[in-house]
Design a protein around this motif. Structure first.
Motif, mmCIF file in Angstrom:
data_model
loop_
_atom_site.group_PDB
_atom_site.id
_atom_site.type_symbol
_atom_site.label_atom_id
_atom_site.label_comp_id
_atom_site.label_asym_id
_atom_site.label_seq_id
_atom_site.Cartn_x
_atom_site.Cartn_y
_atom_site.Cartn_z
ATOM 1 N N GLU A 270 0.789 -1.233 0.000
ATOM 2 C CA GLU A 270 0.000 0.000 0.000
ATOM 3 C C GLU A 270 0.823 1.286 0.000
ATOM 4 N N PRO A 271 1.936 1.390 0.748
ATOM 5 C CA PRO A 271 2.704 2.646 0.709
ATOM 6 C C PRO A 271 3.160 3.059 -0.682
ATOM 7 N N GLU A 274 0.991 5.923 -2.926
ATOM 8 C CA GLU A 274 0.927 7.360 -2.658
ATOM 9 C C GLU A 274 1.262 8.177 -3.899
ATOM 10 N N GLY A 275 0.348 9.082 -4.238
ATOM 11 C CA GLY A 275 0.562 9.963 -5.380
ATOM 12 C C GLY A 275 0.486 9.281 -6.729
ATOM 13 N N SER A 295 -5.281 2.034 -7.247
ATOM 14 C CA SER A 295 -5.771 1.451 -6.003
ATOM 15 C C SER A 295 -6.691 0.269 -6.284
#
Length: 429
Positions: A270-271, A274-275, A295
């Motif tokens: 998941e990290p 980001e963006g 996602s």
């Protein structure tokens, strides 16, 4: 006529066929000069289901490698894998033979081969065959856990080995496919995950205990090293192709486009989201292109990768090893290149995890940037093992099947009688 300086590794997988051509120079360095990768058609879960299609795929991959290196391929070292592979541990004991009538005798190569053959005398079903036997450790009289007993003095030699078996029909079909393409299979078939381990594992990791997880297209093959030798081999019947199918089915896109999305844009940690931007994929049947949030792909990919790692962890937990795998986990194979795979595996196994890339060997050169990828680990390992066998190096890494013994690993009745009287003569029975 075969080119003696060429060493060719042929990795026949469920989703791709990879051919690596190495050329041995006068200094003993193997330069990788040819790489051929083509989609594998005719395989399912590591087993051939369409011989003609598989032959065509092998031809295309070999031709691509020949075009790159400018040499003709006549023979190759070929790997075998799949859900039909099984590993078992066995033990054998023999009296140490010698020319002199002495109580204590020096152990020679023939003694080591005899004890390996004694350990191979296991009963397996008629539809299976032994493809490799790997010594784990030796015992000489009361001295235990010896790595190399050659030259030692003793009366009784014992060996603990790891035996790899496969489906006899699967192995025969694989050999037939390669032979029908016009190429000779050197020696015997080699276990794919064992070859991959030769390419990416360090001796320190093998001594500490390490699990190599080869994330293939149709299956996930696992090889566990303990005290420097293979301890367990098993296969999970789920691979990277299931991840691709999940994306294709849920997002209604083609398998080819789903594979592109998986390799270029997908992640399972998941990290890394980001963006991130949306993924643009072409519409099917002339429809307009559509945007898919990364996602959404993450939500498809992560559960399947978690399933694979959890299934492997369940198997590892059932092994009952005396101590934890201090060498951690090494991920290799095409599926290991998925973004976040290493991080997700670390979270599930609670062990150090790294990516297995075949670039650490000093005797390898050539197209380094081309094969610096976990997807080439097996083919590179086949080249390395082929080089070792062609040099006829006596090693405890693997003992090939010797002529005169059946594919099920059993010895003939006369040999068993000879061993029985040898034991009586030496007072060991």
């Amino acid at each position: 006529m075969a080119n003696e300086d060429l060493i060719v590794g042929l990795d026949i997988g469920t989703t791709k066929i990879c051919v690596i051509v190495g050329e041995r120079n006068e200094k003993g360095i193997i330069n990788i000069t040819g790489i051929g990768v083509k989609p594998s058609v005719g395989m399912r879960k590591g087993v051939i289901v369409n011989i003609e299609a598989t032959i065509k795929s092998i031809h295309e991959a070999v031709y691509a490698a020949e075009m790159m290196c400018g040499r003709e391929v006549h023979a190759c070292w070929t790997g075998i894998g799949g859900n039909h592979i099984e590993g078992i541990n066995s033990r054998g004991v023999v009296a140490i033979a010698g020319q002199k009538r002495e109580k204590n005798r020096e152990i020679n190569k023939e003694d080591i081969y005899r004890v390996i053959e004694a350990a191979r005398a296991v009963v397996i079903p008629l539809d299976r065959q032994i493809i490799q036997t790997i010594p784990q450790t030796y015992n000489v009289d009361n001295h235990r856990r010896i790595k190399d007993p050659l030259g030692m003095i003793g009366v009784r030699l014992e060996a603990e080995v790891h035996i790899i078996t496969s489906s006899a029909t699967s192995a025969e079909n694989l050999l037939r496919c390669v032979n029908r393409t016009g190429f000779k299979v050197n020696d015997s078939l080699l276990l794919q995950v064992l070859a991959a381990g030769r390419a990416v594992l360090t001796p320190e990791e093998q001594d500490l205990g390490v699990a190599l997880i080869d994330l293939g297209g149709g299956t996930t093959d696992v090889l566990v090293y303990y005290d420097g030798a293979p301890y367990s081999t098993f296969t999970i019947p789920v691979g990277g192709y299931e991840v691709t199918k999940d994306i294709s089915t849920i997002k209604s896109i083609s398998i080819e486009e789903a594979e592109r999305v998986k390799t270029k844009s997908a992640c399972c940690w998941e990290p890394m989201l980001e963006g991130s931007e949306d993924i643009i994929v072409p519409g099917m049947g002339g429809r307009a292109p559509m945007a898919i949030p990364r996602s959404h792909i993450y939500g498809i990919v992560k559960p399947r990768m978690e399933e694979i790692f959890e299934l492997v962890k369940q198997k590892l937990d059932c092994l009952g090893l005396p101590r934890p795998l201090s060498g951690g986990i090494v991920l290799t194979g095409g599926g290991a290149a998925l973004n976040g795979a290493v991080e997700l595996a670390g979270e599930i196994f609670k062990l150090p995890v790294r990516l297995g890339i075949p670039i650490r060997f000093a005797n390898l050169g050539g197209l380094v940037d081309e094969y610096r990828d976990p997807g080439y680990a097996t083919a590179i390992g086949l080249v390395l093992e082929g080089d070792r066998r062609e040099k006829d190096e006596f090693s405890d890494w693997v003992i090939p099947i010797r002529p005169g013994h059946g594919s099920n690993g059993s010895q003939g009745p006369l040999k068993k009688i000879e061993d029985f009287f040898e034991w009586i003569k030496n007072g060991l029975f």
